[in-house]
Design a protein around this motif. Structure first.
Motif: not given
Ligand code: IPD
Length: 279
Positions: A40-53
């Motif tokens: 139930v502890d979710l992460v998405t490619k968007t989390d990673e990509r947006v942090e990099k941005i």
């Protein structure tokens, strides 16, 4: 120095808006979901990509090494989570990842900036509602450029309180969390709520929509920006035991007023949580 941080503040608002646009766009196509500590502890490619941005833009603007960065996904990938005296950005690219995955309409970008361990400003962009919350120390708190202020309710019986249950589902913790919620509900208060993002919850206290929000188990990146916004909106932050707020302690209560905060603190069943800066 004063002007320098003003520039950083303005830039943070721009970066948060750009990050929010990315999140909105990403929500329109299929979201690839991965898990972290549990199912139930979710992460998405968007989390990673947006942090990099976000971190990429900040480094481009302020130099590679001048500032430190604490970001949810960077820490997940083994970067340190230590607040030093150096200028430090504290970032949650997608606060409310579970909401994002499900299309539940509260998702926020949270960006805070601290110098000498003191928070200078915070920006929370609730990107699906298009609400830009921001505050700089000593300069007031705003939502879409309108000044915001906590509620003036002093009677707990006339309050709405926010709490979250987080992603740890160990039965002992869940029992304590719900026992606390039951006691608060039966004070009685007008209602209990939760938006699914700690950053947005803090902004809801800052605007006066609710009187208080508390949680054990949050992280510094969920609450750093909201901490400045709450203070500048006239609210208070405390540890859940009534002591001083500690950004790295993974627990806090924010409220419009100390009378409301103290009444809730009486009911909170505290359980242990590892600090963010634990070695
Ligand atoms: C979560 C949200 C949620 C809170 C959790 C956080 P994330 O942040 O803020 O409201 O209950 O404790 O971890 O993981 O979506 O960035």
């Amino acid at each position: 120095v004063d002007d320098m941080w003003q520039k950083a503040y303005d830039f943070a608002v721009e970066v948060a808006r750009k990050a929010g646009e990315e999140i909105r766009k990403a929500g329109e196509s299929e979201i690839k979901v991965m898990t972290k500590s549990s199912s139930v502890d979710l992460v998405t490619k968007t989390d990673e990509r947006v942090e990099k941005i976000i971190i990429g833009s900040l480094k481009e603007e302020f130099g590679e090494d001048a500032h430190c960065f604490i970001g949810e996904e960077s820490v997940e990938n083994g970067e340190p989570c230590i607040l030093s005296d150096k200028p430090t950005w504290i970032i949650d690219p997608v606060d409310g990842t579970t909401n994002f995955v499900h299309g539940f309409p509260f998702v926020a970008v949270s960006i805070a900036f601290a110098v000498n361990k003191e928070l200078e400003f915070g920006v929370v962009y609730s990107c699906l509602e298009d609400k830009m919350y921001k505050a700089r120390r000593g300069k007031g708190a705003f939502c879409n450029d309108e000044k915001i202020q906590v509620s003036d309710v002093k009677d707990i019986h006339k309050s709405i309180i926010i709490s979250e249950h987080g992603t740890d589902r160990s039965p002992e913790k869940v029992t304590k969390i719900f026992s606390t919620m039951q006691k608060i509900l039966c004070i009685p208060v007008h209602g209990l709520r939760g938006s699914g993002t700690a950053a947005t919850n803090m902004c809801l206290v800052a605007t006066g929509a609710v009187e208080a929000f508390f949680e054990i188990g949050i992280h510094c990146w969920d609450i750093a920006a909201g901490a400045v916004i709450i203070q500048e909106a006239g609210g208070i932050l405390l540890d859940v035991d009534g002591g001083p707020f500690d950004l790295m302690s993974r627990r806090m209560i924010v409220a419009n007023d100390k009378i409301i905060a103290r009444r809730i603190i009486q009911e909170i069943e505290i359980f242990p949580s590892l600090r963010d800066d634990a070695p």
